[in-house]
Scaffold this motif. Sequence first.
Motif, PDB file in Angstrom:
ATOM      1  N   THR A 143      38.942 -74.560   9.583  1.00  0.00           N
ATOM      2  CA  THR A 143      39.175 -74.422   8.271  1.00  0.00           C
ATOM      3  C   THR A 143      39.480 -73.109   7.495  1.00  0.00           C
ATOM      4  O   THR A 143      39.116 -72.139   8.098  1.00  0.00           O
ATOM      5  CB  THR A 143      37.841 -75.233   7.366  1.00  0.00           C
ATOM      6  OG1 THR A 143      36.708 -74.343   7.582  1.00  0.00           O
ATOM      7  CG2 THR A 143      37.384 -76.623   7.955  1.00  0.00           C
TER       8      THR A 143
ATOM      9  N   ALA B  33      38.481 -85.793   5.489  1.00  0.00           N
ATOM     10  CA  ALA B  33      39.169 -84.633   4.875  1.00  0.00           C
ATOM     11  C   ALA B  33      39.172 -84.920   3.317  1.00  0.00           C
ATOM     12  O   ALA B  33      39.162 -83.780   2.325  1.00  0.00           O
ATOM     13  CB  ALA B  33      40.457 -84.104   5.556  1.00  0.00           C
TER      14      ALA B  33
ATOM     15  N   LEU C  26      34.646 -82.751   5.739  1.00  0.00           N
ATOM     16  CA  LEU C  26      35.019 -81.503   5.976  1.00  0.00           C
ATOM     17  C   LEU C  26      34.317 -80.558   5.092  1.00  0.00           C
ATOM     18  O   LEU C  26      33.835 -79.359   5.666  1.00  0.00           O
ATOM     19  CB  LEU C  26      36.389 -81.401   5.819  1.00  0.00           C
ATOM     20  CG  LEU C  26      37.255 -80.578   6.579  1.00  0.00           C
ATOM     21  CD1 LEU C  26      37.009 -80.604   7.970  1.00  0.00           C
ATOM     22  CD2 LEU C  26      38.712 -80.652   6.351  1.00  0.00           C
TER      23      LEU C  26
ATOM     24  N   THR D 168      43.002 -81.679   9.658  1.00  0.00           N
ATOM     25  CA  THR D 168      43.227 -80.263   9.548  1.00  0.00           C
ATOM     26  C   THR D 168      44.397 -79.750  10.114  1.00  0.00           C
ATOM     27  O   THR D 168      44.561 -78.602  10.462  1.00  0.00           O
ATOM     28  CB  THR D 168      41.944 -79.758  10.142  1.00  0.00           C
ATOM     29  OG1 THR D 168      41.566 -79.914  11.655  1.00  0.00           O
ATOM     30  CG2 THR D 168      40.469 -79.950   9.428  1.00  0.00           C
TER      31      THR D 168
END
Lengths: 265, 411
Positions: B79, B188, B203, B28
Amino acid sequence: MDKLDELESQSIYIIREAYYHYKKLAVLWSIGKDSTTLVWLVRKAFFGKVPFPALHIDTSFKFPEMYKFRDEYSKKWGMDLKITMNKAALDAGMTCEKKLDCCNALKTNALKMAIAEHGFEALLLGIRRDEHGIRAKERYFSPRDESFQWNYQDQPPELWDQYKSQAEEKTHIRVHPLLGWTEVDIWRYLKREQVPITDLYFSKQGKRYRSIGCTTCCNPIESNARNIDEVIEELETTNTSERAGRAQDKEDTYTMQKLRALGYM
Amino acid sequence: MREDLKFVAVGHVDHGKSTLIGRLLYDTNSLPPDKMEEVRLASEQAEDGIPEFAFVMDHLEEERKNRVTIDTAQIFFRTPKREYVIIDAPGHKQFLKNMITGSTQAEAALLLVAAEEGLQEQTHRHAYMLSLLGIKQLLVVINKMDLVEFSQERFEQIKTDITKRLNEFNLTPLMVIPIVANLGDNVAKKTERMPWYKGMTLLAGLDELQPAPSVEENTLRFPVQDVYEQDGEKILVGRVASGTIRSGQDIMFHPLGKTATVDYVKTLEGKQEKAEAGRSIGVVLKEKGAMQGLRRGEVACDLSPSPRVGNTVNATVFWMSGEPLKKGETLELKCATQQVSCKVKKISERLNSSTLEILADDADELLDTEVAKLTLKADGYLCMDPFEQVPEMGRFVLMRDTDTVAGGVVH
């Protein structure tokens, strides 16, 4: 309630817990943004009063702006300000050539002197978990033994807002009401509450301080953020860590852990 | 509105919790350059020189040298949807109290199971503890899929095992995701190496979790934390545990059993009309003399429904001290702001918290990490609610001398 309301109420609850359990309490005020937020929250908890002393550990190397801010607002907020300086170490010529020794003498040992002089049982400190990995392990109520050591391998459990409310003899308790706040939470809160803050944090000639302490060990960062809004905007997009400009964390990989085990904040 | 979510990562030792969190931060883009450098330097100093994402979380020197997590830590990332607080909890049995400390601050959990080892002692124990602590939202990840050659069969088998186990505690995982934490598969980014998996990445799964619901519509419970006197005015201070307290509202204090009317809610900014659950406030009462007998531990409640008031507590308790609990022992019980001494009258259904084997129906002692039903006799009255209805008033800790040694819930 939004996130700031929640953080504020949690911190006020912790401050009031500390005040209920420890009559010899003080708030450690370094004049930076975090401990100034902490002082503000103390004022909120007690409807505008600061009912216990504010302690400033003065290394003598702080920025002139910090001394000015301290004197102005301690008066304005009716604070009982206690200042402690390790004069013996300064007279012996202590400087920051050796960071670990200097921080230990002028901050940790000065704090020990202040605790001995005033008999504090508990201290409110404005440390946050997101500042440094080692601080991420802290508890809200964290005991220190007689020699100031932090037994980080065997910390008491802390469940459901039930904190360690009694200290064994000859220990003091560090209370950390801001542990769950992040750097950007602090700035968003300073903005919302219009808390006064020293302007060292704002850009002049393309540089600003992101974290402040002693003039000798703080390096400004490249920044054009001239006010709170611009600081918040900058933080929402940056990846550099907050204490990147603080020299004492960098000497070797485990310096912060060693400093903290000795009683550093 | 809330824009953050706290979740705890739990599971057996070495199943990859700290590594996964390090990977999440990396993916991230939440790792600062100087922290990457710090991780690299620490890896260089390690004997085998293998880069370790776990170093991001495992920050104590002992932890890096031995590659285990000792204490719980918290770290932050975001996020596009929201900000997250991850609580990393240690997987060793002897650090269970730290796992519990971490879990009581979370609104959701991420349970890791390593594919090659499957369900282990702490997998079972952590799953059971999550259910006791009232955590209802759960994601399961099956890690180290590369070590089982990305076998769908192995994945399905573990998925069945863990789902069955969780169902026994009335927990249902929102999803079960096959991943490789240190290489990033399905963390992710979707991986090419497990085409048989059609679900979300971790994620994306995290963004599906719901924040804890607000309890401001619930019945009023305002535990008095302290009483201040300022400028001749007496103020009850505390944090609203559930419901909303309003100016003009009739309330009853328990366990005292005394009624009063709220004059106003006080904050630094002045008089307020009301305050909802979660707010730390002051309360000033209307009647002169209404403050008589009011002190820390009294709880302001709606006139109905009343909490349970009594001096006997029947509860499910988990023990967290190396020094066993003995039947007949006297401990301090703390529930919200109430504190009373109480004597342990009965220890029944003593349970191994991993195997769930009943060790004794009627026991004389309770050991570290074990769970039992306790009957406690308090030396004063206290008020409580079922944990499911008002969490803050249905959970408590037990103290021995100055240490927290147990936690418990009433149903």
